[in-house]
Write a protein that holds these residues in place. Structure first.
Motif, short mmCIF file in Angstrom:
data_model
loop_
_atom_site.label_atom_id
_atom_site.label_comp_id
_atom_site.label_asym_id
_atom_site.label_seq_id
_atom_site.Cartn_x
_atom_site.Cartn_y
_atom_site.Cartn_z
N ILE A 318 0.86 -1.18 0.00
CA ILE A 318 0.00 0.00 0.00
C ILE A 318 0.89 1.24 0.00
O ILE A 318 1.85 1.32 0.77
N ASN A 320 0.68 4.22 0.99
CA ASN A 320 0.77 4.97 2.25
C ASN A 320 1.03 6.46 2.02
O ASN A 320 1.61 7.14 2.85
N ILE A 360 -10.44 -3.50 1.78
CA ILE A 360 -9.37 -2.56 1.45
C ILE A 360 -9.53 -1.27 2.26
O ILE A 360 -8.55 -0.73 2.80
N SER A 364 -6.83 -0.15 4.98
CA SER A 364 -6.16 1.14 4.79
C SER A 364 -6.33 2.03 6.01
O SER A 364 -5.45 2.83 6.34
N GLN A 367 -3.48 1.01 8.55
CA GLN A 367 -2.24 0.73 7.87
C GLN A 367 -1.01 1.32 8.56
O GLN A 367 0.12 1.06 8.13
N ASP A 395 -0.33 -6.68 -6.89
CA ASP A 395 -0.13 -5.22 -6.94
C ASP A 395 -0.56 -4.71 -8.31
O ASP A 395 -0.35 -5.38 -9.34
#
Length: 629
Positions: A318, A320, A360, A364, A367, A395
């Motif tokens: 992720i 980020n 997701i 998230s 995270q 990915d």
């Protein structure tokens, strides 16, 4: 307000939903949530990601495992000096590109920034390489560059090298250590090089405005933001989410898994054409999910079909970078999350993608906690043969550009054929102008190339089925195309063949003896028999059986493990006109007794070493390897 609307329009559906959740929870926003320049500019805090990677690198300091290699092709008679000047400007602009790490007395790392770092810009001349060898030579050179390790105590933690193809064409190789960059950073780095190149090409000395923040400012904010309260709350989420999840996803492998995890790998690239790619994008939009969530759901179905597992984890990097102020920074921001796939085959694919979307968003929202902390809290223990929690990763990336033209210079992304696999299997999907490029990165100690090629066909077939009807139940989705189904059901099932059906097995064998007497008929361990030798032994034993009273139609029992003696014993029984009753040495004694009684076998053929294992029966026992007969 228009700027806000513009930014919102660029967010994926999952990102917009996450933003709304945070606004509801955090109104009014605390001042401490903003990332501000650090007060002490002479200190360079280390982020949790950097700290984690530094410790991992100490375990194997000479490993190139955490390198991030990339390359671009520059054509149109580029000015090499201006390119070098542009790279230097980007290095001056981003502190983290001048970072290096030393060890404090406490044993922990300390980050430093070199104030006046001037990197090397070596040029390798490939102009004499024949054109038919150029592609292989470039890949060899790029792999060599990618495989060189970094010493984290010696700046720079990146390497630049130019490969001269001709006066009008160069390959620029960029290799960075993960501790200072991530995949997103590479795009920022290359884009800024070309931005500076354009400025310098127009004789302008005006540089872009200085960055308002540096990576160390983000690290400082992360340290102050990641309070025990926040991290503990997120850790509890992961404990609950991943509780009792199976530790492994058991895909079919061509080779047994080594006791110690290996990282030898290859890549296999395949493409989804423009038509299929556009259908998938349209369907994700119709279902109000991002293309990432749509393809992640498809990949989970793919893994479920391959493994027949209904519960497993899939790794997902992720970015980020959920704040505008860090989107243009170079640095190590990426984190890893685990998405748990739990299958109910009765639901439709459309329902599944909504479930994945919600997963997701929730992941998230939690995270901030480092992946290693999740592993410590959730994983059943240290496993040396595979990575914890997941062994397969997915990915989807968007290239910062596919081709870019600046001041009569054209640049294109160059794929590098790396030979490292961080996981059992990784599927990387790239949105390109002519469709979606898919790359399977796979561990060559587990999978063969043929298996991965088959996986690529299966995945593409699955996507085509989904595109045709996303409302279809998951149980109805298939990995096998109609052509392959036809092949399995008809072509491979056509077992009829021309065969001399009137000839017996003995006659067919003796014909082979006549045609190829000296050819090898049997090999077992160190023993080898030609057809003539095998026939001779079988004939001798057949005559012995006849002398013992065996007549056509009688049964003779055969009790022994797989061996050469078993084969010529079988032939001898048939040559004597009898039928044989096979007895597996693993059978229970009572079963052996029943078979012998039912067949009324008067003779049992075996080997000397097995005589004591046979149950008490009236049948005469004869050891084939007893030379007395």
């Amino acid at each position: 307000m228009s700027n806000l609307n513009e930014r919102l329009s660029k967010l994926s559906p999952e990102q917009r939903e996450l933003l709304l959740k945070k606004l509801k929870k955090q109104a009014p926003v605390k001042k401490t949530s903003r990332i501000l320049p650090r007060k002490n500019r002479d200190q360079y805090p280390i982020s949790s990601s950097q700290m984690r990677l530094w410790f991992l690198q100490q375990l194997d300091p000479d490993s190139p495992f955490y390198n991030i290699p990339s390359a671009i092709r520059i054509s149109g008679k580029p000015d090499l000096n201006l390119l070098k000047k542009s790279i230097q400007a980007v290095v001056n602009r981003h502190e983290v590109l001048r970072a290096f790490f030393t060890i404090k007395d406490s044993g922990e790392p300390e980050q430093h920034i070199s104030p006046n770092l001037i990197p090397d810009f070596p040029v390798t001349d490939l102009t004499t390489v024949p054109s038919d060898q150029m592609s292989n030579q470039i890949q060899r050179q790029l792999r060599d560059e990618a495989g060189k390790p970094f010493n984290l105590a010696e700046p720079p933690l990146f390497r630049i090298r130019f490969f001269k193809i001709s006066d009008a064409e160069y390959i620029l190789s960029v290799n960075m250590h993960h501790i200072i960059a991530d995949g997103w950073s590479i795009g920022v780095f290359i884009s800024e090089i070309m931005q500076h190149y354009q400025l310098f090409s127009t004789t302008s000395e005006q540089l872009p405005a200085p960055l308002p923040l540096q990576y160390a400012d983000y690290a400082q904010w992360q340290i102050s933001h990641a309070t025990d309260e926040v991290l503990n709350k997120q850790l509890e989420y992961w404990k609950k989410k991943l509780a009792d999840m199976p530790e492994t996803l058991d895909l079919y492998t061509d080779y047994p898994r080594p006791e110690l995890q290996t990282f030898n790998g290859k890549q296999f690239i395949f493409h989804l054409d423009q038509n299929l790619s556009d259908k998938l994008r349209a369907l994700s939009k119709d279902n109000n999910v991002s293309l990432y969530a749509f393809l992640m759901a498809a990949f989970q179905v793919f893994l479920h079909k391959l493994s027949n597992q209904t519960d497993f984890g899939v790794g997902a990097p992720i970015a980020n970078r959920n704040r505008a102020e860090i989107e243009t920074l170079i640095g190590f921001f990426v984190n890893t999350i685990v998405l748990r796939a739990q299958f109910d085959e009765d639901i439709s694919f459309s329902t599944l993608i909504q479930n994945v979307k919600n997963d997701i968003v929730s992941a998230s929202d939690n995270q901030d906690i480092p992946f290693e902390k999740i592993v410590e809290a959730v994983s059943a223990g240290s496993q040396l043969s595979h990575s914890p929690l997941f062994q397969v990763m997915f990915d989807l990336q968007q290239l910062p550009f596919e081709t870019l033209e600046k001041e009569n210079v054209k640049i294109e992304i160059v794929d590098i054929e790396i030979e490292v696999a961080k996981f059992d299997l990784l599927l990387l999907m790239l949105e390109r102008n002519n469709g979606i490029q898919c790359t399977f990165e796979f561990n060559t100690d587990l999978f063969s190339v043929k298996t991965i090629q088959r996986y690529a066909r299966y995945f593409q077939t699955l996507l085509e089925n989904i595109a045709g009807n996303p409302q279809i139940p998951i149980s109805k989705l298939t990995l096998i195309s109609q052509e392959e189904q036809m092949q399995m059901l008809t072509v491979w099932n056509q077992t009829q063949t021309d065969y001399p059906r009137q000839a017996s097995v003995v006659e067919l064998f003796e014909n082979q003896v006549e045609q190829r007497p000296d050819a090898i008929a049997l090999e077992y361990d160190v023993a080898v028999l030609t057809y003539e030798a095998l026939n001779r032994r079988a004939n001798q034993l057949a005559h012995f059986l006849i002398q013992k009273g065996v007549r056509p139609g009688d049964f003779v029992a055969l009790y022994m493990e797989q061996s050469i003696e078993m084969i010529y014993g079988f032939l001898a029984i048939l040559k004597a006109g009898a039928a044989y009753a096979p007895l597996d040495i693993s059978y229970p004694k009572e079963r052996i007794r029943i078979i012998v009684e039912d067949t009324e076998a008067q003779i049992l053929l075996t080997k000397t070493g097995l005589l004591n294992q046979i149950p008490e029966i009236e049948t005469e026992r004869i050891a084939i390897d007893d030379e007395s007969h």
